[in-house]
Motif scaffolding. Structure first.
Motif, PDB file in Angstrom:
ATOM      1  N   ALA A  96       0.812  -1.214   0.000  1.00 55.40           N
ATOM      2  CA  ALA A  96       0.000   0.000   0.000  1.00 55.40           C
ATOM      3  C   ALA A  96       0.848   1.268   0.000  1.00 55.40           C
ATOM      4  N   ARG A  97       2.110   1.169   0.366  1.00 57.81           N
ATOM      5  CA  ARG A  97       2.982   2.348   0.350  1.00 57.81           C
ATOM      6  C   ARG A  97       3.260   2.818  -1.066  1.00 57.81           C
ATOM      7  N   PRO A 118       3.154   4.161   7.092  1.00 60.79           N
ATOM      8  CA  PRO A 118       3.526   5.516   7.518  1.00 60.79           C
ATOM      9  C   PRO A 118       3.189   6.541   6.436  1.00 60.79           C
ATOM     10  N   GLY A 119       2.586   7.645   6.850  1.00 60.51           N
ATOM     11  CA  GLY A 119       2.221   8.678   5.893  1.00 60.51           C
ATOM     12  C   GLY A 119       1.115   8.285   4.941  1.00 60.51           C
ATOM     13  N   ARG A 123      -1.171   9.181   0.448  1.00 63.83           N
ATOM     14  CA  ARG A 123      -1.520   8.336  -0.705  1.00 63.83           C
ATOM     15  C   ARG A 123      -2.955   8.568  -1.177  1.00 63.83           C
ATOM     16  N   PHE A 124      -3.749   9.262  -0.364  1.00 68.06           N
ATOM     17  CA  PHE A 124      -5.170   9.402  -0.694  1.00 68.06           C
ATOM     18  C   PHE A 124      -5.377  10.040  -2.063  1.00 68.06           C
ATOM     19  N   ASP A 174       0.773   8.161  16.593  1.00 66.53           N
ATOM     20  CA  ASP A 174       0.656   8.868  15.326  1.00 66.53           C
ATOM     21  C   ASP A 174       0.536   7.920  14.132  1.00 66.53           C
ATOM     22  N   ALA A 175       0.327   6.641  14.394  1.00 65.31           N
ATOM     23  CA  ALA A 175       0.140   5.686  13.293  1.00 65.31           C
ATOM     24  C   ALA A 175      -1.131   5.988  12.511  1.00 65.31           C
ATOM     25  N   VAL A 176      -2.109   6.622  13.155  1.00 68.29           N
ATOM     26  CA  VAL A 176      -3.332   7.043  12.467  1.00 68.29           C
ATOM     27  C   VAL A 176      -3.597   8.500  12.820  1.00 68.29           C
TER      28      VAL A 176
END
Length: 270
Positions: A96-97, A118-119, A123-124, A174-176
């Motif tokens: 997914a990265r 992460p981050g 990607r949205f 901060d994972a979400v």
């Protein structure tokens, strides 16, 4: 954060509880505009919830993506093939990265996956740009990184005995993002967005059921990091088990396990 090795059998031990957020998410997803619909499930795991997409949209072309060979093998064996309405359910390796659709999609989902990326909110834009007009991007992620199960895991990993080996392997709060931040991101990308959160109170059965639950998900980076040292792995599990028993005492009918999740359904404007 360590890239975890996955165990489909362990993950599926709580399949009923784990599937419920997906069905709650799916209930808010509108019908895809395509005929037949093209659907992607990011982080499909063993494919058990991906199969629910085929049950709802039996003509759809559905692909479940995952970066775990073990999960994909289980998904292929249990669920791949033609569907009852003439559609098809398949599985393929992807991360997914970096994954970007090679063709327009009517629906892209991520079920309890993006917290490992992460981050991921960055990607949205790529995923929404790949939607057909009126298509939907939907996901749910755990919002429980401040729960005792995670706090105790991180505290133990940073303790004097374990920090040299484990201090950097686990995810943090901060994972979400906060629900409001997801809403801002998705509406800023031109979507009509619905974002909400739910706290489930899972009533788990068996001995040390919270430990059994996290061994299938959140604890995987620790188990992976200690895989070459069974004695150390067992020592860590013993310490963590003791702490979890105090944090989640068993009741007369099972062990209550509160679990907060964050949901989002974003539809690209036609």
């Amino acid at each position: 954060m360590t890239t975890p090795a996955w165990d489909p059998a362990q993950y599926l031990r709580h399949a009923g509880h784990r599937a419920r957020p997906f069905t709650d998410l799916l209930a808010r997803v509108p019908d895809p505009p395509g005929t037949p619909p093209r659907i992607a499930d990011l982080g499909c795991g063993p494919g058990n919830v991906t199969a629910l997409l085929a049950a709802r949209w039996p003509t759809a072309r559905i692909t479940g993506y995952d970066n775990s060979p073990e999960m994909l093998d289980r998904a292929h064996v249990d669920h791949a093939g033609p569907t009852a309405g003439g559609g098809h359910l398949g599985f393929a390796p992807a991360d997914a990265r970096t994954w970007t659709p090679a063709e327009p999609h009517d629906l892209i989902l991520g079920n309890a996956t993006l917290q490992w990326v992460p981050g991921h909110a960055d990607r949205f834009a790529d995923w929404i740009a790949a939607l057909t007009p009126g298509g939907t991007f939907a996901f749910q992620v755990p919002g429980n990184f401040s729960a005792p199960s995670h706090l105790l895991m991180r505290s133990l990993a940073h303790s004097a005995r374990w920090k040299a080996r484990l201090a950097d392997v686990l995810r943090h709060e901060d994972a979400v993002l906060a629900p409001e931040a997801y809403l801002e991101r998705l509406t800023g990308l031109g979507c009509a967005a619905d974002v909400w959160e739910t706290t489930y109170i899972h009533l788990l059965q068996g001995e040390d059921p919270v430990l059994d639950w996290v061994k299938g998900t959140g604890l995987r980076p620790v188990l992976t990091a200690l895989a070459d040292d069974p004695e150390a792995r067992n020592d860590f599990l013993a310490e963590y088990r003791t702490a979890l028993r105090e944090a989640y005492p068993a009741g007369p009918h099972g062990t209550p396990f509160p679990f907060r999740r964050i949901f989002a359904v974003a539809t690209r404007r036609a």
